[in-house]
Design a protein around this motif. Structure first.
Motif, PDB file in Angstrom:
ATOM      1  N   LEU A 111      -5.000  -8.668  -1.145  1.00  0.00           N
ATOM      2  CA  LEU A 111      -4.381  -8.738  -2.462  1.00  0.00           C
ATOM      3  C   LEU A 111      -5.080  -7.761  -3.397  1.00  0.00           C
ATOM      4  CD1 LEU A 111      -3.479 -11.445  -1.145  1.00  0.00           C
ATOM      5  CD2 LEU A 111      -3.672 -12.498  -3.401  1.00  0.00           C
ATOM      6  N   ILE A 112      -4.278  -7.006  -4.136  1.00  0.00           N
ATOM      7  CA  ILE A 112      -4.813  -6.006  -5.058  1.00  0.00           C
ATOM      8  C   ILE A 112      -4.264  -6.254  -6.454  1.00  0.00           C
ATOM      9  CG2 ILE A 112      -4.805  -3.540  -5.642  1.00  0.00           C
ATOM     10  CD1 ILE A 112      -4.792  -2.926  -2.675  1.00  0.00           C
ATOM     11  N   ASP A 113      -5.131  -6.199  -7.446  1.00  0.00           N
ATOM     12  CA  ASP A 113      -4.726  -6.357  -8.839  1.00  0.00           C
ATOM     13  C   ASP A 113      -3.999  -5.088  -9.277  1.00  0.00           C
ATOM     14  OD1 ASP A 113      -4.417  -6.930 -11.494  1.00  0.00           O
ATOM     15  OD2 ASP A 113      -6.527  -6.724 -12.029  1.00  0.00           O
ATOM     16  N   GLY A 114      -2.681  -5.093  -9.101  1.00  0.00           N
ATOM     17  CA  GLY A 114      -1.879  -3.920  -9.419  1.00  0.00           C
ATOM     18  C   GLY A 114      -0.514  -4.062  -8.781  1.00  0.00           C
ATOM     19  N   ASN A 115       0.237  -2.978  -8.757  1.00  0.00           N
ATOM     20  CA  ASN A 115       1.598  -3.004  -8.238  1.00  0.00           C
ATOM     21  C   ASN A 115       1.707  -2.374  -6.858  1.00  0.00           C
ATOM     22  OD1 ASN A 115       3.395  -4.090 -10.480  1.00  0.00           O
ATOM     23  ND2 ASN A 115       2.224  -2.533 -11.588  1.00  0.00           N
ATOM     24  N   GLY A 116       2.668  -2.893  -6.089  1.00  0.00           N
ATOM     25  CA  GLY A 116       3.010  -2.294  -4.810  1.00  0.00           C
ATOM     26  C   GLY A 116       4.203  -1.380  -4.998  1.00  0.00           C
ATOM     27  N   VAL A 117       5.357  -1.819  -4.493  1.00  0.00           N
ATOM     28  CA  VAL A 117       6.559  -0.983  -4.629  1.00  0.00           C
ATOM     29  C   VAL A 117       7.181  -1.089  -6.012  1.00  0.00           C
ATOM     30  CG1 VAL A 117       7.051  -1.075  -2.168  1.00  0.00           C
ATOM     31  CG2 VAL A 117       8.045  -2.806  -3.681  1.00  0.00           C
ATOM     32  N   LEU A 118       6.701  -2.012  -6.845  1.00  0.00           N
ATOM     33  CA  LEU A 118       7.167  -2.084  -8.227  1.00  0.00           C
ATOM     34  C   LEU A 118       6.479  -0.982  -9.029  1.00  0.00           C
ATOM     35  CD1 LEU A 118       8.798  -3.489 -10.432  1.00  0.00           C
ATOM     36  CD2 LEU A 118       6.862  -5.042 -10.790  1.00  0.00           C
ATOM     37  N   HIS A 119       7.039   0.212  -8.906  1.00  0.00           N
ATOM     38  CA  HIS A 119       6.389   1.410  -9.453  1.00  0.00           C
ATOM     39  C   HIS A 119       7.453   2.497  -9.586  1.00  0.00           C
ATOM     40  CE1 HIS A 119       3.672   4.956  -9.475  1.00  0.00           C
ATOM     41  NE2 HIS A 119       2.825   4.118 -10.035  1.00  0.00           N
ATOM     42  N   PRO A 120       7.342   3.373 -10.587  1.00  0.00           N
ATOM     43  CA  PRO A 120       8.353   4.431 -10.737  1.00  0.00           C
ATOM     44  C   PRO A 120       8.567   5.253  -9.471  1.00  0.00           C
ATOM     45  CG  PRO A 120       6.981   4.330 -12.695  1.00  0.00           C
ATOM     46  CD  PRO A 120       6.372   3.382 -11.704  1.00  0.00           C
ATOM     47  N   SER A 121       7.517   5.445  -8.702  1.00  0.00           N
ATOM     48  CA  SER A 121       7.640   6.219  -7.457  1.00  0.00           C
ATOM     49  C   SER A 121       7.967   5.337  -6.263  1.00  0.00           C
ATOM     50  CB  SER A 121       6.336   6.972  -7.181  1.00  0.00           C
ATOM     51  OG  SER A 121       5.292   6.060  -6.851  1.00  0.00           O
ATOM     52  N   GLY A 122       7.976   4.004  -6.466  1.00  0.00           N
ATOM     53  CA  GLY A 122       8.157   3.087  -5.347  1.00  0.00           C
ATOM     54  C   GLY A 122       6.938   3.015  -4.457  1.00  0.00           C
ATOM     55  N   PHE A 123       5.803   3.518  -4.983  1.00  0.00           N
ATOM     56  CA  PHE A 123       4.599   3.639  -4.152  1.00  0.00           C
ATOM     57  C   PHE A 123       3.378   3.472  -5.049  1.00  0.00           C
ATOM     58  CE2 PHE A 123       1.763   6.334  -1.320  1.00  0.00           C
ATOM     59  CZ  PHE A 123       1.847   5.506  -0.218  1.00  0.00           C
ATOM     60  N   GLY A 124       3.201   2.240  -5.557  1.00  0.00           N
ATOM     61  CA  GLY A 124       2.082   1.961  -6.439  1.00  0.00           C
ATOM     62  C   GLY A 124       0.760   1.886  -5.708  1.00  0.00           C
ATOM     63  N   PHE A 125      -0.282   1.549  -6.466  1.00  0.00           N
ATOM     64  CA  PHE A 125      -1.638   1.538  -5.921  1.00  0.00           C
ATOM     65  C   PHE A 125      -1.758   0.645  -4.694  1.00  0.00           C
ATOM     66  CE2 PHE A 125      -6.127  -0.220  -6.524  1.00  0.00           C
ATOM     67  CZ  PHE A 125      -6.675   0.738  -5.686  1.00  0.00           C
ATOM     68  N   ALA A 126      -1.182  -0.581  -4.747  1.00  0.00           N
ATOM     69  CA  ALA A 126      -1.297  -1.496  -3.611  1.00  0.00           C
ATOM     70  C   ALA A 126      -0.617  -0.932  -2.376  1.00  0.00           C
ATOM     71  CB  ALA A 126      -0.716  -2.862  -3.972  1.00  0.00           C
ATOM     72  N   SER A 127       0.481  -0.210  -2.565  1.00  0.00           N
ATOM     73  CA  SER A 127       1.174   0.397  -1.424  1.00  0.00           C
ATOM     74  C   SER A 127       0.372   1.550  -0.838  1.00  0.00           C
ATOM     75  CB  SER A 127       2.559   0.887  -1.848  1.00  0.00           C
ATOM     76  OG  SER A 127       3.403  -0.185  -2.173  1.00  0.00           O
ATOM     77  N   GLN A 128      -0.127   2.427  -1.698  1.00  0.00           N
ATOM     78  CA  GLN A 128      -0.876   3.574  -1.193  1.00  0.00           C
ATOM     79  C   GLN A 128      -2.173   3.132  -0.527  1.00  0.00           C
ATOM     80  OE1 GLN A 128      -1.380   6.753  -4.007  1.00  0.00           O
ATOM     81  NE2 GLN A 128      -2.259   8.145  -2.498  1.00  0.00           N
ATOM     82  N   ALA A 129      -2.825   2.115  -1.087  1.00  0.00           N
ATOM     83  CA  ALA A 129      -4.054   1.608  -0.469  1.00  0.00           C
ATOM     84  C   ALA A 129      -3.757   1.014   0.896  1.00  0.00           C
ATOM     85  CB  ALA A 129      -4.706   0.564  -1.373  1.00  0.00           C
ATOM     86  N   GLY A 130      -2.640   0.295   1.018  1.00  0.00           N
ATOM     87  CA  GLY A 130      -2.280  -0.284   2.305  1.00  0.00           C
ATOM     88  C   GLY A 130      -2.028   0.765   3.370  1.00  0.00           C
ATOM     89  N   VAL A 131      -1.292   1.819   2.993  1.00  0.00           N
ATOM     90  CA  VAL A 131      -1.025   2.907   3.936  1.00  0.00           C
ATOM     91  C   VAL A 131      -2.325   3.601   4.333  1.00  0.00           C
ATOM     92  CG1 VAL A 131       0.047   5.175   4.186  1.00  0.00           C
ATOM     93  CG2 VAL A 131       1.346   3.273   3.191  1.00  0.00           C
ATOM     94  N   GLU A 132      -3.180   3.867   3.358  1.00  0.00           N
ATOM     95  CA  GLU A 132      -4.434   4.563   3.638  1.00  0.00           C
ATOM     96  C   GLU A 132      -5.356   3.734   4.519  1.00  0.00           C
ATOM     97  OE1 GLU A 132      -6.688   7.968   3.441  1.00  0.00           O
ATOM     98  OE2 GLU A 132      -4.781   7.663   2.403  1.00  0.00           O
ATOM     99  N   LEU A 133      -5.415   2.430   4.278  1.00  0.00           N
ATOM    100  CA  LEU A 133      -6.291   1.543   5.044  1.00  0.00           C
ATOM    101  C   LEU A 133      -5.651   1.096   6.355  1.00  0.00           C
ATOM    102  CD1 LEU A 133      -7.469  -0.696   2.063  1.00  0.00           C
ATOM    103  CD2 LEU A 133      -8.955   0.846   3.383  1.00  0.00           C
ATOM    104  N   GLY A 134      -4.323   1.172   6.424  1.00  0.00           N
ATOM    105  CA  GLY A 134      -3.627   0.721   7.617  1.00  0.00           C
ATOM    106  C   GLY A 134      -3.584  -0.789   7.744  1.00  0.00           C
ATOM    107  N   ILE A 135      -3.556  -1.493   6.602  1.00  0.00           N
ATOM    108  CA  ILE A 135      -3.532  -2.955   6.621  1.00  0.00           C
ATOM    109  C   ILE A 135      -2.437  -3.467   5.682  1.00  0.00           C
ATOM    110  CG2 ILE A 135      -5.992  -3.121   7.140  1.00  0.00           C
ATOM    111  CD1 ILE A 135      -6.473  -3.866   4.222  1.00  0.00           C
ATOM    112  N   PRO A 136      -1.985  -4.719   5.893  1.00  0.00           N
ATOM    113  CA  PRO A 136      -1.005  -5.318   4.992  1.00  0.00           C
ATOM    114  C   PRO A 136      -1.612  -5.544   3.602  1.00  0.00           C
ATOM    115  CG  PRO A 136      -1.047  -6.480   7.089  1.00  0.00           C
ATOM    116  CD  PRO A 136      -2.247  -5.585   7.058  1.00  0.00           C
ATOM    117  N   THR A 137      -0.871  -5.206   2.567  1.00  0.00           N
ATOM    118  CA  THR A 137      -1.347  -5.382   1.196  1.00  0.00           C
ATOM    119  C   THR A 137      -0.248  -5.984   0.327  1.00  0.00           C
ATOM    120  OG1 THR A 137      -0.720  -3.100   0.661  1.00  0.00           O
ATOM    121  CG2 THR A 137      -3.026  -3.499   1.262  1.00  0.00           C
ATOM    122  N   ILE A 138      -0.684  -6.686  -0.725  1.00  0.00           N
ATOM    123  CA  ILE A 138       0.224  -7.276  -1.697  1.00  0.00           C
ATOM    124  C   ILE A 138      -0.270  -6.918  -3.089  1.00  0.00           C
ATOM    125  CG2 ILE A 138       1.145  -9.439  -2.653  1.00  0.00           C
ATOM    126  CD1 ILE A 138       0.703 -10.706   0.113  1.00  0.00           C
ATOM    127  N   GLY A 139       0.633  -6.449  -3.934  1.00  0.00           N
ATOM    128  CA  GLY A 139       0.281  -6.172  -5.316  1.00  0.00           C
ATOM    129  C   GLY A 139       0.528  -7.395  -6.186  1.00  0.00           C
TER     130      GLY A 139
END
Length: 323
Positions: free
Chosen positions: A195-223
């Motif tokens: 869990l990350i204090d921030g947004n996932g796909v709820l973002h103007p780019s559809g790729f918020g901090f929680a999403s980018q961190a999940g892709v970079e780490l290769g783990i499931p994430t929730i904003g």
């Protein structure tokens, strides 16, 4: 990325007898969204004698503020010493002394392209293989980041902390590059969902901090955000582009999937976690631990980059195995 060093190199390119603007420097960095960060980085310039921040002025030719005991008066003195005429705190012949010919590879533009490439790797299909449920948060003091992760494993709660130097200012749309270096140190072996204090796909780019961190780490994430960034609320769903991308669980709890988890499963996981006013206590604990680390480090002088790990019994915080 050390954006501070890149930025101060740009400022150093402004020749004697010329000036540039906040906007021109933001464009040289690659995104006008950096204009406010330009002002901040100028205000904390560690070497004003060699990095001539006094040569940065407003786009209308006004001299503007200057971080010096004498303020604008000193800025005007330095500009006039360069041979620039100033009348009424406005540069005479501004267009003739304006410098914009920076040698730059537009680093923010490159990072934006990187985000687009990483977004293609995003998955919103649930793929959670482990049982860890973790939360992470970061606290700041100047150029120091204090990260804390709280990892729930069965009946135990592990706390990890790290201190790192921050070399990237806050710029809207680039939060990942500011926070991730510190976060990476405390979530390396999470086997479950983060869990990350921030947004996932709820973002103007559809790729918020929680999403980018999940892709970079290769783990499931929730904003899990405390306020609504965008979209229209219909019932509990947040609608963007005609489809639900997040859900409002409470006044300060807006859940959006980050990576490798669907919206429904992200909401289900958060609902199962112990909470206070519908906000997950794991995130509250991570926030508390990050702030505690910051206060402790400042009290003891700080300066050392390190990783710490501790363990608490889950019952002490009312935590159970919620995933």
């Amino acid at each position: 990325m050390d954006l501070y060093s890149v930025f101060y190199d740009l400022v150093s390119q402004v020749p004697r007898g010329m000036v540039t603007t906040y906007g021109a420097l933001a464009e040289a960095l690659g995104d006008m969204a950096a204009a406010r960060a330009v002002g901040y980085m100028l205000s904390v310039n560690p070497d004003p004698e060699n990095v001539p921040c006094y040569r940065v002025v407003h786009s209308d030719g006004k001299v503007g503020k200057y971080t010096h005991p004498l303020g604008t008066q000193e800025k005007v003195r330095r500009l006039e010493n360069d041979g620039i005429r100033v009348e009424g705190e406005r540069i005479v012949g501004f267009e003739n002394v304006l410098f914009t010919d920076f040698h730059t590879d537009h680093p923010l533009r490159r990072l934006r392209e990187e985000q687009k490439r990483k977004r293609a790797m995003l998955s919103l299909e649930t793929d959670i293989t482990g049982n860890d449920v973790a939360a992470v948060d970061v606290s700041y003091h100047g150029d120091e980041a204090f990260a804390a992760a709280v990892v729930q494993r069965g009946s135990e709660v592990h706390v990890r902390t790290a201190v790192a130097r921050v070399r990237f200012p806050y710029i809207p749309g680039y939060l990942f590059y500011r926070e991730f270096p510190a976060i990476r140190e405390v979530v390396r072996d999470i086997d479950g969902v983060l869990l990350i204090d921030g947004n996932g796909v709820l973002h103007p780019s559809g790729f918020g901090f929680a999403s980018q961190a999940g892709v970079e780490l290769g783990i499931p994430t929730i904003g899990v955000a405390k306020s609504l960034l965008m979209g229209q609320v219909e019932g509990q769903n947040v609608i963007v582009g005609g489809r639900p991308v997040a859900r409002v669980l409470g006044r300060h709890c807006i859940v959006s999937p980050g990576h490798r988890v669907s919206l429904e499963d992200a909401v289900g996981i958060v609902r199962l976690l112990p909470n206070r006013h519908l906000y997950p206590m794991l995130l509250t604990m991570a926030h508390r631990e990050a702030n505690s680390l910051r206060l402790s480090e400042l009290a003891h002088g700080g300066g050392e980059r390190h990783l710490r790990e501790g363990k608490e019994q889950g019952e002490q915080e009312g935590q159970g195995n919620a995933h």
